[in-house]
Motif scaffolding. Sequence first.
Motif, PDB file in Angstrom:
ATOM      1  N   LEU A  89       0.837   2.458  12.711  1.00 22.17           N
ATOM      2  CA  LEU A  89      -0.290   2.155  11.828  1.00 22.17           C
ATOM      3  C   LEU A  89      -1.040   0.900  12.257  1.00 22.17           C
ATOM      4  N   THR A  90      -0.303  -0.151  12.595  1.00 19.24           N
ATOM      5  CA  THR A  90      -0.929  -1.462  12.832  1.00 19.24           C
ATOM      6  C   THR A  90      -1.076  -1.829  14.305  1.00 19.24           C
ATOM      7  N   GLY A  91      -0.200  -1.282  15.152  1.00 23.15           N
ATOM      8  CA  GLY A  91      -0.181  -1.677  16.556  1.00 23.15           C
ATOM      9  C   GLY A  91       0.456  -3.037  16.784  1.00 23.15           C
ATOM     10  N   GLU A  92       1.004  -3.641  15.741  1.00 20.95           N
ATOM     11  CA  GLU A  92       1.605  -4.972  15.862  1.00 20.95           C
ATOM     12  C   GLU A  92       3.009  -4.874  16.476  1.00 20.95           C
ATOM     13  N   PRO A  93       3.246  -5.599  17.573  1.00 17.22           N
ATOM     14  CA  PRO A  93       4.515  -5.525  18.294  1.00 17.22           C
ATOM     15  C   PRO A  93       5.741  -5.909  17.458  1.00 17.22           C
ATOM     16  N   VAL A  94       5.559  -6.704  16.418  1.00 18.70           N
ATOM     17  CA  VAL A  94       6.700  -7.124  15.601  1.00 18.70           C
ATOM     18  C   VAL A  94       7.430  -5.909  15.039  1.00 18.70           C
ATOM     19  N   TYR A  95       6.714  -4.846  14.722  1.00 16.47           N
ATOM     20  CA  TYR A  95       7.363  -3.667  14.137  1.00 16.47           C
ATOM     21  C   TYR A  95       8.142  -2.880  15.183  1.00 16.47           C
ATOM     22  N   GLU A  96       7.626  -2.836  16.388  1.00  9.90           N
ATOM     23  CA  GLU A  96       8.388  -2.210  17.478  1.00  9.90           C
ATOM     24  C   GLU A  96       9.673  -3.000  17.726  1.00  9.90           C
ATOM     25  N   GLU A  97       9.576  -4.317  17.723  1.00  9.49           N
ATOM     26  CA  GLU A  97      10.746  -5.168  17.943  1.00  9.49           C
ATOM     27  C   GLU A  97      11.780  -4.999  16.825  1.00  9.49           C
ATOM     28  N   ARG A  98      11.314  -4.861  15.603  1.00 11.47           N
ATOM     29  CA  ARG A  98      12.246  -4.654  14.487  1.00 11.47           C
ATOM     30  C   ARG A  98      12.955  -3.313  14.613  1.00 11.47           C
ATOM     31  N   ALA A  99      12.233  -2.280  15.018  1.00 10.34           N
ATOM     32  CA  ALA A  99      12.865  -0.981  15.236  1.00 10.34           C
ATOM     33  C   ALA A  99      13.912  -1.079  16.340  1.00 10.34           C
ATOM     34  N   LYS A 100      13.598  -1.808  17.388  1.00 15.30           N
ATOM     35  CA  LYS A 100      14.546  -1.998  18.493  1.00 15.30           C
ATOM     36  C   LYS A 100      15.765  -2.803  18.041  1.00 15.30           C
ATOM     37  N   ALA A 101      15.553  -3.776  17.163  1.00 19.76           N
ATOM     38  CA  ALA A 101      16.679  -4.562  16.649  1.00 19.76           C
ATOM     39  C   ALA A 101      17.623  -3.673  15.855  1.00 19.76           C
ATOM     40  N   PHE A 102      17.079  -2.793  15.039  1.00 19.98           N
ATOM     41  CA  PHE A 102      17.929  -1.870  14.271  1.00 19.98           C
ATOM     42  C   PHE A 102      18.641  -0.911  15.221  1.00 19.98           C
ATOM     43  N   ALA A 103      17.931  -0.436  16.243  1.00 24.71           N
ATOM     44  CA  ALA A 103      18.547   0.465  17.225  1.00 24.71           C
ATOM     45  C   ALA A 103      19.669  -0.242  17.976  1.00 24.71           C
ATOM     46  N   SER A 104      19.478  -1.500  18.300  1.00 23.29           N
ATOM     47  CA  SER A 104      20.522  -2.275  18.968  1.00 23.29           C
ATOM     48  C   SER A 104      21.752  -2.400  18.079  1.00 23.29           C
ATOM     49  N   PHE A 105      21.519  -2.653  16.806  1.00 22.23           N
ATOM     50  CA  PHE A 105      22.634  -2.704  15.855  1.00 22.23           C
ATOM     51  C   PHE A 105      23.384  -1.374  15.859  1.00 22.23           C
ATOM     52  N   LEU A 106      22.648  -0.260  15.861  1.00 23.23           N
ATOM     53  CA  LEU A 106      23.289   1.057  15.900  1.00 23.23           C
ATOM     54  C   LEU A 106      24.059   1.259  17.196  1.00 23.23           C
ATOM     55  N   TYR A 107      23.479   0.849  18.298  1.00 19.21           N
ATOM     56  CA  TYR A 107      24.129   1.003  19.592  1.00 19.21           C
ATOM     57  C   TYR A 107      25.506   0.342  19.591  1.00 19.21           C
ATOM     58  N   HIS A 108      25.580  -0.828  18.993  1.00 23.84           N
ATOM     59  CA  HIS A 108      26.823  -1.586  18.989  1.00 23.84           C
ATOM     60  C   HIS A 108      27.782  -1.198  17.861  1.00 23.84           C
ATOM     61  N   ASN A 109      27.290  -0.533  16.811  1.00 28.43           N
ATOM     62  CA  ASN A 109      28.123  -0.294  15.639  1.00 28.43           C
ATOM     63  C   ASN A 109      28.219   1.153  15.180  1.00 28.43           C
ATOM     64  N   ALA A 110      27.518   2.069  15.813  1.00 32.12           N
ATOM     65  CA  ALA A 110      27.480   3.452  15.335  1.00 32.12           C
ATOM     66  C   ALA A 110      28.866   4.079  15.262  1.00 32.12           C
ATOM     67  N   GLY A 111      29.716   3.785  16.219  1.00 32.88           N
ATOM     68  CA  GLY A 111      31.063   4.359  16.210  1.00 32.88           C
ATOM     69  C   GLY A 111      31.837   4.010  14.958  1.00 32.88           C
ATOM     70  N   LYS A 112      31.667   2.785  14.488  1.00 36.35           N
ATOM     71  CA  LYS A 112      32.346   2.351  13.262  1.00 36.35           C
ATOM     72  C   LYS A 112      31.653   2.895  12.019  1.00 36.35           C
ATOM     73  N   LEU A 113      30.345   2.985  12.066  1.00 36.68           N
ATOM     74  CA  LEU A 113      29.575   3.356  10.878  1.00 36.68           C
ATOM     75  C   LEU A 113      29.528   4.854  10.617  1.00 36.68           C
ATOM     76  N   VAL A 114      29.771   5.664  11.623  1.00 43.14           N
ATOM     77  CA  VAL A 114      29.550   7.104  11.488  1.00 43.14           C
ATOM     78  C   VAL A 114      30.386   7.738  10.380  1.00 43.14           C
ATOM     79  N   THR A 115      31.535   7.203  10.075  1.00 48.66           N
ATOM     80  CA  THR A 115      32.357   7.794   9.022  1.00 48.66           C
ATOM     81  C   THR A 115      32.257   7.057   7.694  1.00 48.66           C
ATOM     82  N   VAL A 116      31.548   5.967   7.640  1.00 42.93           N
ATOM     83  CA  VAL A 116      31.398   5.222   6.392  1.00 42.93           C
ATOM     84  C   VAL A 116      30.644   6.092   5.397  1.00 42.93           C
TER      85      VAL A 116
END
Length: 155
Positions: A89-116
């Motif tokens: 919607l905005t083209g503002e890079p901060v939102y792309e970076e936030r999406a990447k930050a959440f994806a990074s969190f998933l990359y490192h924690n998905a194995g633990k979170l998948v059964t929660v």
Amino acid sequence: MRSNRFPHSGNYPSFEGNPRDKLVQWSHGATGVAITLCKASQVFSRDREFRDAAIEAGEVVWKNGLVKKVGLSDGVAGNAYAFLSLYRLTGEPVYEERAKAFASFLYHNAGKLVTVGHAGTTEHAYSLFQGLAGTACLLFDLLSPENSRFPGEVL
């Protein structure tokens, strides 16, 4: 819709009249509303109110959106799509970076979170809305965030 916001947090109730200000997910709260408001802003591009409301809802997701599940419906992957919608919607890079930050969190924690939230079972571990398939969609969409779409979103 905006009149239903919780005044102190900016979050949205999971249903009209619900007094619990707890859930920030695609299926409950600011995440799904942010994505919806982004779409409304695209359709009604002259009405700045939708854009501003989407950005406000995105801030709620940023502050509260690292939940304890992986999928699109109730998880981090779904919350990251609020940022991809805001980026489109905005083209503002901060939102792309936030999406990447959440994806990074998933990359490192998905194995633990998948059964929660599933009582330790793997019944939904690979499903689109509750499991890793939603995370896979997010990672794929991060390759070209300007073309990203929440799975099932109509152009």
